[in-house]
Design a protein around this motif. Structure first.
Motif, short mmCIF file in Angstrom:
data_model
loop_
_atom_site.label_atom_id
_atom_site.label_comp_id
_atom_site.label_asym_id
_atom_site.label_seq_id
_atom_site.Cartn_x
_atom_site.Cartn_y
_atom_site.Cartn_z
N ALA A 1 1.20 -1.25 -0.13
CA ALA A 1 -0.16 0.22 0.10
C ALA A 1 1.05 1.09 -0.10
CB ALA A 1 -1.36 0.19 1.32
N TRP A 2 1.79 1.01 0.74
CA TRP A 2 2.87 1.88 0.97
C TRP A 2 3.61 2.44 -0.22
CZ3 TRP A 2 6.71 3.36 5.53
CH2 TRP A 2 7.27 4.59 4.96
N GLY A 3 4.50 2.04 -0.29
CA GLY A 3 5.88 1.66 -1.01
C GLY A 3 5.15 1.81 -2.06
N GLN A 4 4.54 0.45 -3.05
CA GLN A 4 4.27 0.42 -4.68
C GLN A 4 3.21 1.30 -4.60
OE1 GLN A 4 6.11 -1.72 -5.83
NE2 GLN A 4 6.99 -2.04 -4.51
N GLY B 1 13.03 -0.70 3.89
CA GLY B 1 12.55 -0.61 2.41
C GLY B 1 11.81 -0.82 1.84
N ARG B 2 10.63 0.39 1.54
CA ARG B 2 9.03 0.13 1.49
C ARG B 2 8.69 0.71 -0.33
NH1 ARG B 2 7.69 6.19 -0.20
NH2 ARG B 2 9.01 7.32 0.41
N PHE B 3 10.38 0.31 -1.14
CA PHE B 3 10.27 0.23 -2.36
C PHE B 3 10.26 -1.21 -2.86
CE2 PHE B 3 11.24 5.09 -1.57
CZ PHE B 3 10.39 5.59 -2.08
N ALA B 4 10.42 -1.50 -1.55
CA ALA B 4 10.16 -3.46 -2.42
C ALA B 4 9.72 -4.67 -1.06
CB ALA B 4 12.50 -4.10 -2.13
N LEU B 5 8.90 -5.27 -2.13
CA LEU B 5 8.53 -6.05 -0.86
C LEU B 5 9.09 -6.81 -0.20
CD1 LEU B 5 5.63 -7.72 -3.46
CD2 LEU B 5 5.47 -5.22 -2.16
N ALA C 1 10.10 -6.21 9.14
CA ALA C 1 9.41 -6.42 10.46
C ALA C 1 10.51 -7.93 10.97
CB ALA C 1 8.73 -7.32 9.77
N VAL C 2 11.27 -8.42 10.25
CA VAL C 2 11.95 -9.57 11.82
C VAL C 2 13.16 -9.00 11.91
CG1 VAL C 2 13.26 -11.98 10.98
CG2 VAL C 2 11.22 -11.52 9.61
N VAL C 3 13.66 -8.63 11.43
CA VAL C 3 15.24 -7.47 11.65
C VAL C 3 14.60 -6.46 12.93
CG1 VAL C 3 16.79 -6.00 11.78
CG2 VAL C 3 15.96 -7.86 10.13
N LEU D 1 19.32 9.22 5.83
CA LEU D 1 20.08 8.96 5.56
C LEU D 1 20.56 8.00 4.34
CD1 LEU D 1 22.79 8.68 8.58
CD2 LEU D 1 22.25 10.73 6.18
N ALA D 2 19.59 6.98 4.23
CA ALA D 2 18.93 5.95 3.87
C ALA D 2 17.27 5.75 2.75
CB ALA D 2 19.71 4.80 4.52
N PRO D 3 16.36 6.50 2.82
CA PRO D 3 15.70 6.79 2.96
C PRO D 3 15.30 5.23 2.04
CG PRO D 3 16.66 8.07 1.05
CD PRO D 3 17.35 7.55 1.98
N LYS D 4 15.89 4.67 1.31
CA LYS D 4 15.30 3.14 0.24
C LYS D 4 15.41 2.09 1.53
CE LYS D 4 15.58 4.67 -4.20
NZ LYS D 4 16.34 4.81 -5.55
N GLY D 5 16.08 2.09 2.82
CA GLY D 5 16.09 1.60 3.63
C GLY D 5 17.29 0.06 3.40
N ILE D 6 17.35 -1.18 4.46
CA ILE D 6 18.04 -1.49 3.93
C ILE D 6 18.26 -2.22 2.90
CG2 ILE D 6 19.38 -4.22 5.03
CD1 ILE D 6 17.57 -3.42 7.70
N VAL D 7 17.70 -2.20 1.78
CA VAL D 7 17.11 -2.95 0.77
C VAL D 7 17.91 -2.44 -0.83
CG1 VAL D 7 15.89 -3.38 -1.42
CG2 VAL D 7 15.36 -4.72 0.78
N GLY D 8 18.15 -1.01 -0.04
CA GLY D 8 18.09 0.46 -1.17
C GLY D 8 19.95 0.48 -0.91
#
Length: 361
Positions: free
Chosen positions: A65-68, A296-300, A307-309, A339-346
């Motif tokens: 809902a948010w990322g996509q 990373g909200r832009f990646a599922l 959530a797990v981390v 600093l990293a708006p795309k999160g860990i995945v970004g």
């Protein structure tokens, strides 16, 4: 002639690893979750992991809902609670064996409320886990998105909905258990809830459901509807001018995320053994949003990972530094968003791209 024949081979070679990389990672994670974790973790830690995976299902819906879709929903706890209470009502009636649930006896209720009666049927209860969050989300989305409510206004609205839900549940002591909620479950479809074998089976069920929902969401994002959803996120007015109805697209996506949260709530109840207003209010909903942002909200995959981390971090720091966890969580959210708006995945994607660039240079 030789150069012409070699050119297609050079183009196909780098594409093959990319084509198989995603499925290979998914299979590897599935093997770790379904085979390795049950073997290496003790029952208590396996139960905690099952709880984190329940949160990951909710986070998956938030990521969708948010990322996509660009809909910052701060009230997913509402749908989590609707699914959880639907399952909890069935379990309480099943344990009561035809009598009133224990908390109703303590509250002075003499007759089973009409709202509770249908939940004695397991098929009805399981159906309501999906139907009730779906109906509420469709009604809310239809009313809100048709009025073109979006951005911060939509976020505040969903947050207010979560707060109202908590007040409603607490005020109905004889119907919902009040502040304590529903707890003390003993039987889960003929199995002892506290038994190690049951908890192991519940963990496997949660992991499989998460995997299925992830694949469904992944396929949705890659579909024509998913591309339209991204277009709505990046330019809603332009999509409207092209003849599409962004309200319909957003309502469908919001409803899907609500159903995911409801399923997660239903699985959470037998795994943890309780569902109460404290688990579905504003603060838990915000924590899930923070988790999605961190992953990373832009990646599922980032939503699930976050959530797990964050679930593990909350458990660890709550045990080691119980007074500092909330401050650490807030600081982590601020650092990630600045600093990293795309999160860990970004961050991982950027590092991988940098390594490839240096290797090819």
């Amino acid at each position: 002639m030789t150069a012409v024949l070699e050119k297609p081979t050079q183009q196909l070679t780098p594409k093959e690893p990319r084509q198989w990389k995603g499925p290979a990672v998914f299979v590897a994670v599935a093997i770790i979750a379904l085979v390795v974790m049950p073997l290496v973790l003790e029952p208590f830690r396996l139960g905690l992991l099952a709880k984190y995976l329940c949160y990951a299902i909710v986070a998956l819906g938030i990521g969708l809902a948010w990322g996509q879709g660009g809909m910052l929903t701060l009230g997913q706890g509402v749908f989590f609670g609707l699914g959880g209470y639907a399952m909890g009502m069935y379990l309480k009636l099943n344990d009561a064996g035809g009598d009133l649930p224990d908390f109703m006896v303590w509250s002075g209720v003499e007759d089973l409320p009409a709202l509770w009666a249908p939940f004695g049927n397991p098929v009805f209860a399981l159906a309501m886990v999906v139907v009730v969050p779906l109906v509420v989300a469709v009604l809310l989305g239809t009313l809100v998105f048709r009025q073109r409510v979006r951005g911060a206004y939509f976020a505040i609205l969903t947050q207010a909905l979560a707060a109202a839900m908590v007040i409603l549940l607490i005020g109905q002591q004889g119907l919902t258990g009040g502040t304590n909620g529903l707890t003390n479950f003993f039987d889960f479809f003929g199995n002892d809830v506290a038994a190690e074998s049951t908890q192991r089976g519940l963990y496997l069920t949660v992991a499989i459901v998460l995997g299925v929902l992830y694949l469904a969401a992944w396929q949705l994002v890659r579909s024509r509807f998913g591309r339209l959803l991204l277009a709505v996120r990046d330019g809603e007015d332009r999509v409207r001018f092209l003849g599409y109805n962004p309200a319909t697209v957003k309502t469908i996506t919001f409803a899907i995320s609500a159903v995911m949260a409801g399923i997660a709530g239903a699985l959470f109840v037998p795994v943890v053994g309780i569902i109460s207003p404290a688990l579905l209010g504003v603060v838990p909903s915000l924590e899930l949003v923070v988790a999605v942002a961190v992953g990373g909200r832009f990646a599922l995959a980032g939503a699930v990972l976050g959530a797990v981390v964050m679930g593990y971090a909350k458990t660890y720091f709550s045990e080691e530094l119980p007074d500092a966890w909330l401050y650490l969580q807030g600081a982590l959210f601020i650092l990630v968003m600045t600093l990293a708006p795309k999160g860990i995945v970004g961050v991982a994607t950027a590092l991988r791209a940098r390594v490839r660039k240096e290797a090819s240079a």
